[in-house]
Design a protein around this motif. Structure first.
Motif, PDB file in Angstrom:
ATOM      1  N   ILE A 130     -11.780  -1.400  10.268  1.00 34.14           N
ATOM      2  CA  ILE A 130     -11.073  -2.676  10.084  1.00 34.14           C
ATOM      3  C   ILE A 130     -11.909  -3.617   9.227  1.00 34.14           C
ATOM      4  O   ILE A 130     -11.388  -4.287   8.325  1.00 34.14           O
ATOM      5  N   GLY A 131     -13.229  -3.664   9.520  1.00 33.47           N
ATOM      6  CA  GLY A 131     -14.116  -4.514   8.715  1.00 33.47           C
ATOM      7  C   GLY A 131     -14.128  -4.099   7.252  1.00 33.47           C
ATOM      8  O   GLY A 131     -14.070  -4.947   6.359  1.00 33.47           O
ATOM      9  N   GLN A 132     -14.185  -2.783   7.013  1.00 31.62           N
ATOM     10  CA  GLN A 132     -14.169  -2.286   5.636  1.00 31.62           C
ATOM     11  C   GLN A 132     -12.840  -2.593   4.966  1.00 31.62           C
ATOM     12  O   GLN A 132     -12.791  -2.981   3.787  1.00 31.62           O
ATOM     13  N   ARG A 133     -11.750  -2.442   5.744  1.00 30.70           N
ATOM     14  CA  ARG A 133     -10.422  -2.725   5.197  1.00 30.70           C
ATOM     15  C   ARG A 133     -10.289  -4.200   4.850  1.00 30.70           C
ATOM     16  O   ARG A 133      -9.774  -4.560   3.772  1.00 30.70           O
ATOM     17  N   GLU A 134     -10.759  -5.063   5.759  1.00 29.25           N
ATOM     18  CA  GLU A 134     -10.679  -6.501   5.503  1.00 29.25           C
ATOM     19  C   GLU A 134     -11.521  -6.882   4.292  1.00 29.25           C
ATOM     20  O   GLU A 134     -11.124  -7.746   3.504  1.00 29.25           O
ATOM     21  N   GLN A 135     -12.691  -6.233   4.149  1.00 33.28           N
ATOM     22  CA  GLN A 135     -13.538  -6.516   2.994  1.00 33.28           C
ATOM     23  C   GLN A 135     -12.851  -6.086   1.706  1.00 33.28           C
ATOM     24  O   GLN A 135     -12.874  -6.808   0.704  1.00 33.28           O
ATOM     25  N   ARG A 136     -12.198  -4.906   1.738  1.00 32.58           N
ATOM     26  CA  ARG A 136     -11.466  -4.443   0.550  1.00 32.58           C
ATOM     27  C   ARG A 136     -10.311  -5.380   0.228  1.00 32.58           C
ATOM     28  O   ARG A 136     -10.053  -5.701  -0.939  1.00 32.58           O
ATOM     29  N   GLU A 137      -9.616  -5.821   1.293  1.00 34.96           N
ATOM     30  CA  GLU A 137      -8.499  -6.751   1.069  1.00 34.96           C
ATOM     31  C   GLU A 137      -8.995  -8.074   0.498  1.00 34.96           C
ATOM     32  O   GLU A 137      -8.365  -8.653  -0.394  1.00 34.96           O
ATOM     33  N   LYS A 138     -10.140  -8.541   1.022  1.00 36.89           N
ATOM     34  CA  LYS A 138     -10.715  -9.784   0.527  1.00 36.89           C
ATOM     35  C   LYS A 138     -11.100  -9.652  -0.942  1.00 36.89           C
ATOM     36  O   LYS A 138     -10.817 -10.521  -1.768  1.00 36.89           O
ATOM     37  N   GLU A 139     -11.759  -8.526  -1.266  1.00 36.98           N
ATOM     38  CA  GLU A 139     -12.154  -8.289  -2.666  1.00 36.98           C
ATOM     39  C   GLU A 139     -10.934  -8.163  -3.554  1.00 36.98           C
ATOM     40  O   GLU A 139     -10.929  -8.628  -4.708  1.00 36.98           O
ATOM     41  N   SER A 140      -9.881  -7.533  -3.005  1.00 38.08           N
ATOM     42  CA  SER A 140      -8.645  -7.390  -3.774  1.00 38.08           C
ATOM     43  C   SER A 140      -8.006  -8.747  -4.041  1.00 38.08           C
ATOM     44  O   SER A 140      -7.513  -9.007  -5.157  1.00 38.08           O
ATOM     45  N   LEU A 141      -8.013  -9.610  -3.016  1.00 39.86           N
ATOM     46  CA  LEU A 141      -7.444 -10.946  -3.188  1.00 39.86           C
ATOM     47  C   LEU A 141      -8.247 -11.765  -4.182  1.00 39.86           C
ATOM     48  O   LEU A 141      -7.687 -12.499  -5.003  1.00 39.86           O
ATOM     49  N   VAL A 142      -9.594 -11.645  -4.112  1.00 38.83           N
ATOM     50  CA  VAL A 142     -10.454 -12.366  -5.055  1.00 38.83           C
ATOM     51  C   VAL A 142     -10.166 -11.894  -6.478  1.00 38.83           C
ATOM     52  O   VAL A 142     -10.052 -12.694  -7.409  1.00 38.83           O
ATOM     53  N   ARG A 143     -10.035 -10.565  -6.624  1.00 33.25           N
ATOM     54  CA  ARG A 143      -9.747 -10.017  -7.949  1.00 33.25           C
ATOM     55  C   ARG A 143      -8.378 -10.482  -8.441  1.00 33.25           C
ATOM     56  O   ARG A 143      -8.215 -10.849  -9.611  1.00 33.25           O
ATOM     57  N   LEU A 144      -7.394 -10.499  -7.521  1.00 33.96           N
ATOM     58  CA  LEU A 144      -6.055 -10.950  -7.908  1.00 33.96           C
ATOM     59  C   LEU A 144      -6.085 -12.425  -8.319  1.00 33.96           C
ATOM     60  O   LEU A 144      -5.429 -12.815  -9.295  1.00 33.96           O
TER      61      LEU A 144
END
Length: 548
Positions: A130-144
């Protein structure tokens, strides 16, 4: 809390798992129970399950088939699974591992410690994922966010889309077609600048962050980018289902709250200009120019406001070349005639009524200052001689964000020029130094009443001007200088045998009490104490020294 689903066709096993495991200690809660895999698939979607404990062999749909179908969906790939198995089902357990189950529990060996250990490891793994997923989602949102900002900035500046993200930026821009776009210009008050031409980048970050916080509170989609000249540009996106009236009412509330929030919590003053809505990014550049123009109305109407189109008044007065009779004003200034003042005031009123905006509004001021500089040069003077500390005052005009402040400074500057080139004053300056004349006059009249008014008549200048010049050149006020000179003269007479009251009269203090107060103020001692100290000192000197 992690949400757990227990799946088994035998209620006794569901009860055992629910009661023997201290779920709260592992940060879990039982969300639901099912008796077969088919029902379990429905429950996973309905309750957003995080962890499933499921028996491999069940009617209707087995646990193995459940895992196969669960892993075929995007949301199912994120769910943790622990299988329950009999000793004879180990081949099925191995197959389940191929579908990414976390662990297994032998139903014939369901001791609390063993089951708790399996659950603990499963929860740790799930939390890590979950932590890794949230980090990926956060990075994805930052990139978006970066993609959106890059696209927005490129459109505003008429630049090419960023290399490597052209497709993503283009897709995002096209996805906005048909929605309502509101462009805003946020101008930061330059009084917060750390220098004359720079605002700390941290302050701009504060502005962007605080503005985003307010917008998030209203669930408003927005993209912001920092532009040159202390500006943040923003585009707010609203669904087409919202009417213009609804958007206008929401904007008024959101933007005014943003202005207040920035002032109260980050101590920044911001003016916001709002442009009419559009429905395609091709119109952004023009709408942004309108928003900028509206925000720059702070020059006339004050900082820290929100300006919509209906808030912006049009100009009332126009002029062809200059708002004032410049040559007539220059002649009056040169001749020492105060008639220049109402003519300058009339010109300033014309500029204010026109409601022209920077940088156009600065042009008549600069033209006036250019002519003033030429007048000073003709008189053998420069701006430095005027004492304003400005070698090129025309550059300062652009530092003002409000016309009222600019006009106060401008009037004062013209007044300083008028005083600097005053014919009477220039004649006085070309005569023997004014202060030297006054000093010599004071020396000759120490015994008599002396006043600033009398001295100003001697040199034919105003009292205020004489006071300023005298203090600047001597480091003392006129009164302080006279007091010091009189006391110095009194000290010289103390060895002559004269009475103290006689000395007081000789230096212009017929009242001995007043003389004593002034003497002590200057020397720290009364006249009597000072003379005794002087006599004691002289009594210890050798005769040759006293004789001298």
């Amino acid at each position: 809390m992690l949400r757990v689903l227990i799946v088994d066709d035998e209620p006794i096993y569901r009860l055992a798992l629910r009661e023997m495991v201290p779920w709260e200690q592992y940060g879990c809660e039982i969300a639901a129970e099912s008796s077969n895999g088919k029902d379990a698939l429905r429950v996973v979607k309905q309750y957003r399950i995080d962890l499933v404990l499921i028996d491999i062999h069940m009617p209707i749909m087995s646990g193995l088939e459940f895992v196969r179908q669960l892993r075929s969906t995007e949301e199912g790939s994120l769910v943790g699974v622990v299988v329950l198995s009999a000793y004879s089902n180990y081949e099925y357990v191995r197959e389940a591992f191929l579908y990414g189950v976390y662990d297994y529990i032998i139903k014939e060996d369901m001791e609390p410690e063993h089951v708790g250990g399996v659950i603990s490891k499963a929860v740790d793994r799930l939390n890590e994922q979950i932590g890794q997923r949230e980090q990926r989602e956060k990075e994805s949102l930052v990139r978006l966010d970066r993609v959106k900002e890059g696209a927005y900035r490129s459109v505003l500046l008429n630049a090419d889309l960023a290399e490597g993200t052209e497709q993503e930026e283009g897709q995002w821009l096209e996805s906005l077609t048909g929605q309502r776009h509101i462009l805003c210009s946020l101008l930061l008050d330059r009084s917060y600048a750390s220098s004359a031409d720079k605002i700390d980048s941290e302050q701009m970050k504060f502005l962007v962050h605080a503005f985003k916080q307010v917008l998030e509170g209203y669930k408003t989609q927005a993209v912001l980018t920092v532009l040159p000249h202390w500006e943040v540009a923003a585009v707010l996106i609203f669904p087409h289902s919202m009417s213009e009236y609804q958007i206008r009412a929401l904007l008024a509330e959101v933007l005014q709250k943003a202005v207040s929030h920035l002032r109260e919590y980050v101590n920044l003053s911001v003016t916001i200009g709002v442009a009419p809505s559009c429905e395609h990014y091709a119109a952004w550049t023009g709408r942004h120019s309108i928003a900028q123009k509206h925000a720059r109305m702070r020059f006339h109407d004050g900082l820290g406001r929100v300006f919509f189109e209906e808030d912006v008044a049009t100009g009332k007065t126009e002029w062809k070349d200059q708002p004032w009779k410049l040559q007539e004003i220059l002649k009056l200034l040169e001749s020492g005639n105060n008639g220049w003042a109402p003519l300058v005031e009339d010109g300033l009123n014309r500029i204010a009524d026109s409601r022209r905006l920077p940088p156009e509004v600065f042009q008549p001021y600069k033209a006036f200052l250019w002519e003033l500089g030429s007048l000073l040069y003709a008189k053998g003077l420069s701006w430095d001689d005027i004492g304003e500390g400005l070698s090129v005052p025309s550059e300062k005009t652009e530092m003002f964000e409000q016309i009222s402040h600019l006009n106060v400074w401008f009037r004062s500057l013209v007044q300083s020029v008028f005083e600097g080139i005053d014919p009477k004053r220039r004649i006085a300056q070309q005569s023997p130094p004014l202060v030297d004349i006054v000093k010599r006059w004071i020396e000759r009249h120490l015994q008599e009443p002396i006043s600033l008014a009398m001295a100003s008549e001697v040199v034919d200048v105003s009292e205020s001007y004489l006071s300023k010049v005298f203090a600047r050149e001597t480091g003392e006020t006129f009164v302080e200088y006279i007091m010091r000179k009189r006391i110095e003269s009194a000290i010289q007479m103390m060895g002559s045998g004269m009475k103290l009251y006689e000395i007081a009269e000789k230096v212009g203090y017929p009242n001995q009490g007043h003389f004593s107060k002034v003497f002590k103020k200057v020397t720290g001692k009364t006249p009597h104490e000072y003379r005794e100290e002087l006599q004691a000192k002289r009594s210890h000197e050798p005769p040759s020294a006293r004789k001298e």
